[in-house]
Design an enzyme around this catalytic site. Structure first.
Site, PDB file in Angstrom:
ATOM      1  N   HIS A 118       1.828 -46.771 -17.219  1.00  0.00           N
ATOM      2  CA  HIS A 118       0.840 -47.738 -16.569  1.00  0.00           C
ATOM      3  C   HIS A 118       1.348 -49.139 -16.819  1.00  0.00           C
ATOM      4  O   HIS A 118       0.959 -50.064 -15.934  1.00  0.00           O
ATOM      5  CB  HIS A 118      -0.623 -47.481 -17.503  1.00  0.00           C
ATOM      6  N   CYS A 172      10.175 -36.959   4.331  1.00  0.00           N
ATOM      7  CA  CYS A 172       9.731 -37.641   3.051  1.00  0.00           C
ATOM      8  C   CYS A 172      10.719 -37.641   1.802  1.00  0.00           C
ATOM      9  O   CYS A 172      10.107 -38.040   0.990  1.00  0.00           O
ATOM     10  CB  CYS A 172       8.407 -36.892   2.811  1.00  0.00           C
ATOM     11  N   ARG A 192      23.033 -34.252  -7.436  1.00  0.00           N
ATOM     12  CA  ARG A 192      23.161 -35.767  -7.400  1.00  0.00           C
ATOM     13  C   ARG A 192      23.257 -36.007  -8.889  1.00  0.00           C
ATOM     14  O   ARG A 192      23.587 -37.301  -9.026  1.00  0.00           O
ATOM     15  CB  ARG A 192      22.319 -36.282  -6.465  1.00  0.00           C
ATOM     16  N   ASN A 234      15.829 -34.489  -0.156  1.00  0.00           N
ATOM     17  CA  ASN A 234      16.438 -34.849  -1.597  1.00  0.00           C
ATOM     18  C   ASN A 234      16.780 -33.333  -2.047  1.00  0.00           C
ATOM     19  O   ASN A 234      18.051 -32.959  -2.249  1.00  0.00           O
ATOM     20  CB  ASN A 234      15.464 -34.938  -2.484  1.00  0.00           C
ATOM     21  N   ASP A 235      15.945 -32.153  -1.942  1.00  0.00           N
ATOM     22  CA  ASP A 235      16.370 -30.737  -2.133  1.00  0.00           C
ATOM     23  C   ASP A 235      17.227 -30.300  -1.026  1.00  0.00           C
ATOM     24  O   ASP A 235      18.109 -29.639  -1.521  1.00  0.00           O
ATOM     25  CB  ASP A 235      15.208 -29.872  -2.385  1.00  0.00           C
ATOM     26  N   ARG A 253       2.397 -35.972  -4.740  1.00  0.00           N
ATOM     27  CA  ARG A 253       3.294 -35.047  -5.537  1.00  0.00           C
ATOM     28  C   ARG A 253       2.115 -34.269  -6.575  1.00  0.00           C
ATOM     29  O   ARG A 253       1.906 -35.273  -7.687  1.00  0.00           O
ATOM     30  CB  ARG A 253       4.386 -35.532  -6.303  1.00  0.00           C
ATOM     31  N   ARG A 298       0.966 -32.081  -1.296  1.00  0.00           N
ATOM     32  CA  ARG A 298       1.650 -31.056  -1.564  1.00  0.00           C
ATOM     33  C   ARG A 298       1.214 -30.130  -2.810  1.00  0.00           C
ATOM     34  O   ARG A 298       0.893 -30.848  -3.936  1.00  0.00           O
ATOM     35  CB  ARG A 298       3.226 -31.438  -1.904  1.00  0.00           C
ATOM     36  N   GLU A 306      12.983 -27.916   2.933  1.00  0.00           N
ATOM     37  CA  GLU A 306      13.831 -28.363   1.776  1.00  0.00           C
ATOM     38  C   GLU A 306      14.927 -27.184   1.243  1.00  0.00           C
ATOM     39  O   GLU A 306      15.647 -27.336   0.350  1.00  0.00           O
ATOM     40  CB  GLU A 306      13.116 -28.951   0.452  1.00  0.00           C
TER      41      GLU A 306
END
Length: 579
Positions: A191, A505, A468, A457-458, A298, A335, A434
């Site tokens: 936060h 995305c 990575r 990414n995946d 997410r 998702r 992905e």
């Protein structure tokens, strides 16, 4: 001159003199009490809770007025902790059993709980520590009658050096002459980090022991983008960073000016730019930077925040409705839990996996633990009546998983029908592309779903067999590898032929070096970190679609990522393909 390297979690440049902040309000002593003093001491503690509640509500009101409802919700959560009977009873029992003063009891309980949270594996749970300590400090200040420090009287810009910083301290200090924060602890999703970004105050975390290396009034430069802190900078370094700060300020003003502009290419092709978010608090950034909806929420982070408990259906529903209301009239893509893999949820898996990244995660976990995921799915169906909500499934590898999921969704609809509960009868259902098998069968999958979202990414990791995060092979993680470009093109073409939407995305969407290429490959919707929206929008407005399509067509025939990059530079120039 000394340079310290940490993690930059709020970009920007801060130049000033250092000031060390001790977070505890004052010295806390252990005072033994007689039996007859315990009752009055407990009453004194309970009275301090009322005072602390009043102070926290005041902070929440100030934050709501200056920073918006999303960040004010952080302090509303602090108020709930003040009313948590388990938390209160722990402190009361400490006073009774140890026969000690309330200050020492609070210190003991908060320290114990903070250490337990700190030992947990998930970053979001570790980030709870700062909220817990924040509440403890409010109560201690009320017990001791102490006031908060005010740096507004300082005559020059200062950089705050501290072990940690609570959200309320970040709000208070960020509104004075503070130009940067440097913390020994903390994380990117905390936060405090969210508030620092909202205040546009650079923040570097993870510099353990730096408090012992820097004394008050030392000249300091904070680079919140690169995660660098420079102590006693030379005149040359100062001049360079002042120039950089000026450039960043001008760029920020330019980017803010793009908020009301459309993301259209030179020939008038519209590109929708949406936001990827993990926490509801990030909705404020999505709106501030002009995102057209949420392209990826997410939802597993809701679970991680609540762990080891599971979020209730009503908690899901509250967040989903809030997102739909704040981003209306634009769509919100949620998702379903992508737990497992590196986000291993042992409570759900109840098993050990040698290779969790290729194990029970994403849609596989949803299918394996239906009694747990039905709570989320019921909330998604119910929220669908309140706006344009789209459900997206992660880690889909084939048609069977989609069909099985749809069958389960129909059973839940029958449940809701029997209960007389309103829900979205025909929710839009999409999948993340992905996994290479999904990319290569996109033409078949397109007949089963309402939309695709390419998670590069995946997809890159699995297609190129590259981790990575592994320093030995990270250089092989190449978004512009021809194999990746061909898969993206096939997915886009398959979606177009079936008449369904497709977006991207992954991090490629945030990278302005890929913008022209993605437009040329046929993508018309990109989703990214909220702060990247203005930069990508500026890139889009410099691109001619015909040039982008011709460049992409050529790139698909090339053999290496380097050849692709070289060709993009030739066509668009360094300005369009440089970071």
């Amino acid at each position: 001159m000394e340079i310290f390297h940490g993690t930059g979690v709020s970009p920007g440049i801060g130049i000033g003199r250092s000031v060390s902040i001790e977070s505890l309000p004052s010295e806390i002593y252990r005072i033994s009490l007689a039996e007859s003093e315990l009752g009055p001491e407990i009453e004194r503690f309970r009275a301090s809770l009322v005072d602390a509640e009043r102070e926290i509500q005041g902070t929440a009101a100030e934050v709501r007025r200056k920073l918006g409802d999303d960040l004010a919700a952080i302090f509303e959560a602090h108020s709930l902790l003040l009313k948590d009977q388990d938390f209160i009873e722990r402190i009361v029992q400490q006073i009774k059993s140890e026969k000690i003063n309330a200050e020492w009891a609070i210190h003991r309980v908060v320290t114990d709980l903070a250490e337990r949270f700190q030992a947990m594996e998930t970053p979001h749970l570790r980030d709870k520590v700062e909220d817990l300590r924040d509440v403890g400090r409010y109560v201690l200040r009320c017990l001791q009658g102490s006031t908060t420090h005010d740096l507004s009287e300082l005559g020059s810009d200062v950089v705050v050096i501290a072990h940690d910083l609570t959200p309320s301290e970040a709000v208070r200090l960020g509104r004075s002459r503070v130009v940067g924060f440097v913390l020994e602890s903390g994380g990117a999703t905390s936060h405090t980090a969210i508030i620092a970004r909202s205040l546009n105050t650079p923040l570097v975390v993870g510099l353990e022991g730096i408090g012992k290396r820097i004394t008050d009034d030392d000249p300091v430069v904070v680079d919140g983008k690169e995660g660098k802190v420079i102590l006693h900078p030379t005149d040359e370094v100062l001049e360079r960073y002042r120039a950089l700060a000026g450039q960043m300020k001008a760029r920020d003003s330019e980017m803010q000016a793009t908020r009301e502009l459309e993301a259209v290419t030179l020939d008038g092709t519209s590109i929708d730019l949406a936001a990827n978010i993990e926490l509801p608090e990030e909705l404020a950034d999505a709106q501030r930077f002009g995102a057209r909806g949420v392209g990826l929420y997410r939802s597993e982070f809701l679970y991680i925040e609540k762990s080891p408990e599971l979020p209730t259906e009503e908690e899901h529903l509250e967040i989903y409705r809030r997102m739909l209301a704040e981003m209306a009239p634009h769509p919100v893509v949620i998702r379903t839990y992508d737990l497992g893999g590196r986000k291993l949820a042992r409570e759900l898996l109840a098993t050990h996996e040698d290779n969790p990244v290729l194990g029970l995660r994403g849609i596989r976990l949803t299918m394996a633990r239906p009694t747990i995921f039905r709570v989320q799915l019921r909330a998604l169906l119910r929220a669908g009546v309140d706006g344009e909500l789209r459900i997206m499934l992660p880690m889909v590898s084939g048609v069977e998983e989609v069909r099985k999921f749809r069958h389960g969704l129909l059973r839940l609809m029958k449940e809701l029908d029997a209960e007389g509960v309103r829900y979205a009868g025909d929710p839009e259902l999409g999948i993340m592309i992905e996994v290479p098998s999904a990319a290569l069968t996109a033409d078949v999958l397109a007949r089963e779903v309402d939309f695709f979202s390419i998670g590069t990414n995946d997809l890159i990791q699995y297609a190129l067999a590259v981790d990575r995060n592994n320093e030995h092979v990270a250089h092989l993680h190449q978004p512009h590898h021809p194999a990746i470009l061909r898969m993206i093109r096939f997915v886009v073409d398959s979606a177009a032929e079936a008449g369904i939407d497709v977006s991207l995305c992954g991090e490629m969407a945030s990278d302005v070096r890929s913008t022209a290429l993605l437009v040329g490959l046929g993508l018309r919707r990109l989703s990214m970190a909220p702060r990247q929206v203005p930069a990508v929008k500026s890139r889009v407005r410099q691109i001619d679609r015909a040039d982008a399509e011709e460049a992409a067509k050529r790139c698909l025939t090339m053999g290496t990522a380097q050849e692709v990059d070289d060709h993009l530079r030739t066509v668009f120039g360094a300005a369009l393909v440089s970071a």
